[in-house]
Design an enzyme around this catalytic site. Structure first.
Site, PDB file in Angstrom:
ATOM      1  N   GLY A   1       0.802  -1.223   0.000  1.00 39.72           N
ATOM      2  CA  GLY A   1       0.000   0.000   0.000  1.00 39.72           C
ATOM      3  C   GLY A   1       0.834   1.272   0.000  1.00 39.72           C
TER       4      GLY A   1
ATOM      5  N   TYR B   1      -8.882   9.727  -7.212  1.00 46.78           N
ATOM      6  CA  TYR B   1      -8.156   9.675  -8.486  1.00 46.78           C
ATOM      7  C   TYR B   1      -9.103   9.894  -9.675  1.00 46.78           C
ATOM      8  CZ  TYR B   1      -4.752   7.903 -11.878  1.00 46.78           C
ATOM      9  OH  TYR B   1      -3.874   7.771 -12.937  1.00 46.78           O
TER      10      TYR B   1
ATOM     11  N   ASP C   1       3.037   3.948 -14.754  1.00 43.83           N
ATOM     12  CA  ASP C   1       3.554   2.903 -13.865  1.00 43.83           C
ATOM     13  C   ASP C   1       3.929   1.643 -14.637  1.00 43.83           C
ATOM     14  OD1 ASP C   1       2.825   4.785 -12.085  1.00 43.83           O
ATOM     15  OD2 ASP C   1       1.166   3.670 -11.186  1.00 43.83           O
TER      16      ASP C   1
END
Ligand code: GLA
Length: 395
Positions: free
Chosen positions: A131, A231, A181
């Protein structure tokens, strides 16, 4: 070989009672600058890390897919290649698989592109703090791509692997992320950052060698989950902004990051708050990324530090994705001797921040930041030195 290597090998051997055919590591990532603009067609500057996800795997002749995680006390998932082929690529279909939605989503997306796959078994283990926002999901997706490429001899390059991993994350895991990512986890290299243009996927490696400086990664340990965070709300605000002001410019602009600061100032009054602030962040962050690359190339670490600071301030005040934990750790870092800049990294709302610090002051700074953070927030943070590492598709 480190403890994770042993852990995943032991886990594989325990479950499957044989030695694996392939063993692969896929890194996690840290983004140096260019935050929240990979879904605005902006330029980002991430690095791949020596912490990431390990996988041991073999093909199976019976068409079954067996996945085990050494981390979630041996969480084990069993399904079949044919079952995944039949599943619809939507999050509801993959929800029951839990963490395995990521590897199975990648499997599904590879099948949808016509790659020939079959059954396989894989054990995984991650060395990324859980996390922490250092891209454990992208790392697992890219690991799966690299494993399947090797097992089934696929003609799969890193850019395609990152594109289909983003699709898996969006359609099978339900997180509408950008491509940064997955791209860096697939393509990163030791001692390099990648300057990635997210509107064209053009990229270049730029040396990331700090000589007398170190990059600290500071984990606030505030748990965050992208799917639960704001987000998607931020993405929607950016889409709103570009749909209003993009049309007013000649030529019309499709991405917020195609708009220059001067153009933005001319048309911003057409937007309302908080959308003006959100768009301002994206427009200016893009320029900061390009300035940061130049600063690194010129060895101007002090300027690089200032740009990092400016990025955090914009994410805190305009984009509003920081929060008390990230702001506290960043302020604590900035107050230390030898620190040239600090900012949150990744999606925000928790997770990690980075600090650029003189090597000789790093230990002292680390201790002080840990103490200040605990005093103010009430629990411990975790600080490590960033080490860059090669990604499976880049070597
Ligand atoms: C998360 C997403 C990325 C990017 C960052 C913010 O890490 O997965 O695509 O949007 O947040 O820069």
């Amino acid at each position: 070989m480190n403890e994770f290597y042993e852990k995943v090998k032991d886990c594989y051997n325990d479950y499957f009672d044989r030695t694996e055919e392939v063993f692969i590591f896929a890194p996690g990532r840290v983004n140096l600058i260019g935050e929240h603009i990979d879904y605005n067609g902006g330029k980002v500057l991430p690095c791949s890390l020596s912490v990431g996800t390990y996988g041991a795997a073999s093909k199976r002749k019976d068409g079954r897919i067996l996945l085990v995680s050494a981390d979630f006390s041996g969480s084990y998932i069993e399904t079949e290649a044919d079952v995944i082929e039949e599943l619809k690529d939507e999050p509801e279909s993959f929800e029951a698989f839990g963490w395995a939605a990521y590897p199975l989503g990648v499997f599904k997306k590879l099948l949808m592109r016509g790659f020939k796959l079959g059954g396989f078994e894989m054990a995984v283990s991650g060395s990324l703090p859980r996390g922490s926002g250092l891209s454990s999901s992208a790392s697992l997706e890219i690991l799966t791509c690299a494993v399947l490429k090797k097992l089934f001899r696929l003609e799969l390059d890193g850019v395609t692997a990152s594109v289909l991993s983003v699709e898996a994350e969006r359609d099978c895991a339900g997180v509408n992320c950008g491509i940064m990512d997955q791209f860096i986890c697939a393509m990163g290299k030791k001692d390099k950052a990648i300057l990635l243009d997210t509107s064209t996927l053009e990229y270049e490696y730029t040396p990331f060698i700090l000589k007398d400086y170190t990059l600290l990664i500071m984990n606030t340990k505030k748990p965050r989950r992208l799917a639960d965070s704001k987000y998607n709300e931020r993405r929607a605000e950016c889409e709103k902004a570009v749909s209003v002001i993009g049309k007013k410019l000649v030529p019309e602009r499709k991405n917020l990051c195609d708009i220059t600061p001067e153009e933005f100032d001319r048309v911003k009054e057409l937007l309302k708050e908080p959308v003006i602030k959100r768009a301002r962040h994206a427009v200016y962050e893009n320029g900061r990324t390009l300035d940061a690359v130049r600063a690194l190339q010129n060895g101007d670490i002090a300027l690089f530090g200032k740009l990092i600071d400016a990025s955090h301030d914009s994410l805190r005040d305009d984009y509003e994705v920081t929060g008390i934990e990230l702001d506290t750790i960043v302020e604590a870092a900035r107050a230390q001797k030898g620190v040239l800049g600090a900012r949150m990294t990744g999606a925000g709302f928790g997770g990690c921040a980075i600090a650029l610090v003189e090597k000789e002051s790093a230990e002292e700074a680390k201790k002080n930041i840990e103490r200040i953070y605990k005093e103010k927030i009430g629990y411990d943070c975790e600080i490590m030195k960033a080490e860059t590492f090669d990604s499976p598709f880049a070597v």
